[in-house]
Design a protein around this motif. Structure first.
Motif, PDB file in Angstrom:
ATOM      1  N   THR A 112     -41.179  -4.789   5.007  1.00  0.00           N
ATOM      2  CA  THR A 112     -41.346  -3.778   6.055  1.00  0.00           C
ATOM      3  C   THR A 112     -40.331  -4.075   7.142  1.00  0.00           C
ATOM      4  O   THR A 112     -40.327  -5.159   7.730  1.00  0.00           O
ATOM      5  N   GLN A 113     -39.450  -3.124   7.364  1.00  0.00           N
ATOM      6  CA  GLN A 113     -38.400  -3.275   8.366  1.00  0.00           C
ATOM      7  C   GLN A 113     -38.952  -2.743   9.683  1.00  0.00           C
ATOM      8  O   GLN A 113     -39.193  -1.556   9.828  1.00  0.00           O
ATOM      9  N   GLU A 114     -39.180  -3.648  10.652  1.00  0.00           N
ATOM     10  CA  GLU A 114     -39.876  -3.228  11.885  1.00  0.00           C
ATOM     11  C   GLU A 114     -39.045  -2.254  12.725  1.00  0.00           C
ATOM     12  O   GLU A 114     -39.555  -1.274  13.233  1.00  0.00           O
ATOM     13  N   ARG A 115     -37.759  -2.558  12.890  1.00  0.00           N
ATOM     14  CA  ARG A 115     -36.919  -1.702  13.739  1.00  0.00           C
ATOM     15  C   ARG A 115     -36.089  -0.753  12.885  1.00  0.00           C
ATOM     16  O   ARG A 115     -35.739  -1.084  11.752  1.00  0.00           O
ATOM     17  N   PRO A 116     -35.751   0.420  13.427  1.00  0.00           N
ATOM     18  CA  PRO A 116     -34.871   1.318  12.657  1.00  0.00           C
ATOM     19  C   PRO A 116     -33.541   0.633  12.323  1.00  0.00           C
ATOM     20  O   PRO A 116     -33.015  -0.132  13.124  1.00  0.00           O
ATOM     21  N   VAL A 117     -33.048   0.905  11.122  1.00  0.00           N
ATOM     22  CA  VAL A 117     -31.736   0.398  10.706  1.00  0.00           C
ATOM     23  C   VAL A 117     -30.744   1.508  11.031  1.00  0.00           C
ATOM     24  O   VAL A 117     -30.801   2.591  10.436  1.00  0.00           O
ATOM     25  N   GLU A 143     -31.298   5.309  10.180  1.00  0.00           N
ATOM     26  CA  GLU A 143     -30.694   6.320  11.055  1.00  0.00           C
ATOM     27  C   GLU A 143     -29.174   6.340  10.869  1.00  0.00           C
ATOM     28  O   GLU A 143     -28.512   5.323  11.070  1.00  0.00           O
ATOM     29  N   TRP A 289     -37.517  12.905  18.333  1.00  0.00           N
ATOM     30  CA  TRP A 289     -36.163  12.428  18.048  1.00  0.00           C
ATOM     31  C   TRP A 289     -35.183  13.593  17.923  1.00  0.00           C
ATOM     32  O   TRP A 289     -34.100  13.595  18.520  1.00  0.00           O
TER      33      TRP A 289
END
Length: 297
Positions: A112-117, A143, A289
């Motif tokens: 699980t990637q916590e912050r947007p890539v 993104e 967004w």
């Protein structure tokens, strides 16, 4: 013999590019494709910088030019084979032959990637190609914010391959000075995956936006929200099967400037799909967004 586009290309990629050129005449044409293809004959290779390069936990990102060597097997099997099909039409085949830059992102299983890539390269390219591979059970927000200074007609390809039971939000807000953009965002989704597209497509001159996903098995969901500003043509297609599998498309568009066929199943069996079309000015604040992007421009 074609000249290599990248100094170091694996044999499979060289062969595949050559094949795209050799077989081109047997592949179906895309109406209006000469607006792009004729300009690409001149072989001006693009310049690009600021691609995302990182290796942390289960996440790898690097320029596509490096990835074709470092992740050779993965890309040989997947580059323009499962989401954007290079044999679909001559424009796609010629894009494959001419790809000169792009981003590769790979997220390993169950991460699980916590912050947007976020990747935000600066380029001057008529053929850019991004490939995002999200493994089974992973979760991520990706993104894409490319800035392209080319004036040539350009093809921007992004492929998103989503593993079983993975959950992905993919956002795109690219800016380009190209006089005619062919913007393709295609996905392949294994069973039980969910994929959400949030696309802000604003153009100075004109663009074609081409959206597609293949939903491979039950409980697979694809939901797209797109805001279109400027003169554009939108094509949105889906294929797939399985109980509990469906797709939705919500558009915010300037009705004067945007044309396009209704959202439909491309070739496969019937699938529950729905489409809502709203005026661009009604872009809901719930789409935080998108609203932020569209009002900032």
């Amino acid at each position: 013999m074609m000249a290599k586009i990248w100094k170091k290309e694996p044999a499979w990629l060289e062969k595949k590019r050559q094949l795209a050129v050799i077989l081109q005449s047997r592949i179906p044409t895309l109406p209006g494709q000469e607006e792009w293809v004729d300009y690409w004959q001149k072989k001006a290779t693009g310049l690009s910088r600021d691609w995302l390069s990182l290796q942390e936990g289960g996440l790898t990102a690097m320029p596509l030019e490096e990835a074709v060597n470092e992740y050779s097997t993965l890309l040989q099997e997947n580059l323009m084979e499962k989401a954007i099909f290079w044999q679909d039409n001559q424009l796609a085949a010629m894009h494959l032959a001419n790809i000169d830059c792009g981003q590769f992102i790979y997220l390993r299983p169950q991460i699980t990637q916590e912050r947007p890539v976020v990747f935000s390269p600066h380029l001057n390219s008529a053929n850019t190609h991004n490939i995002i591979v999200i493994s089974a059970g992973a979760n991520a927000v990706i993104e894409e914010r490319m800035v392209n200074d080319t004036l040539l007609p350009s093809y921007e390809g992004t492929e998103i391959l989503v593993g079983a039971n993975a959950h992905v939000t993919y956002r795109q807000a690219n800016r380009s000075t190209s006089k005619n953009i062919y913007r393709t965002i295609h996905a392949y989704q294994a069973h039980g995956s969910t994929l959400q597209f949030e696309v802000a497509s604003q153009v100075q001159t004109k663009a074609t936006v081409d959206l597609y996903s293949f939903l491979d098995g039950q409980n697979t969901q694809w939901a797209t929200t797109i805001a279109l500003g400027g003169t554009q043509h939108l094509t949105a297609l889906v294929d797939g099967f399985g109980k509990g599998t469906f797709a939705t498309l919500t558009q915010y568009r300037d009705s004067e400037a945007v044309t396009g066929a209704p959202f439909k199943v491309k070739a496969g069996e019937p699938l529950p799909i729905s489409e809502d079309i709203h005026p661009l000015k009604e872009l809901a604040s719930s789409e935080r967004w998108l609203k932020q992007i569209m009002t900032a421009e």
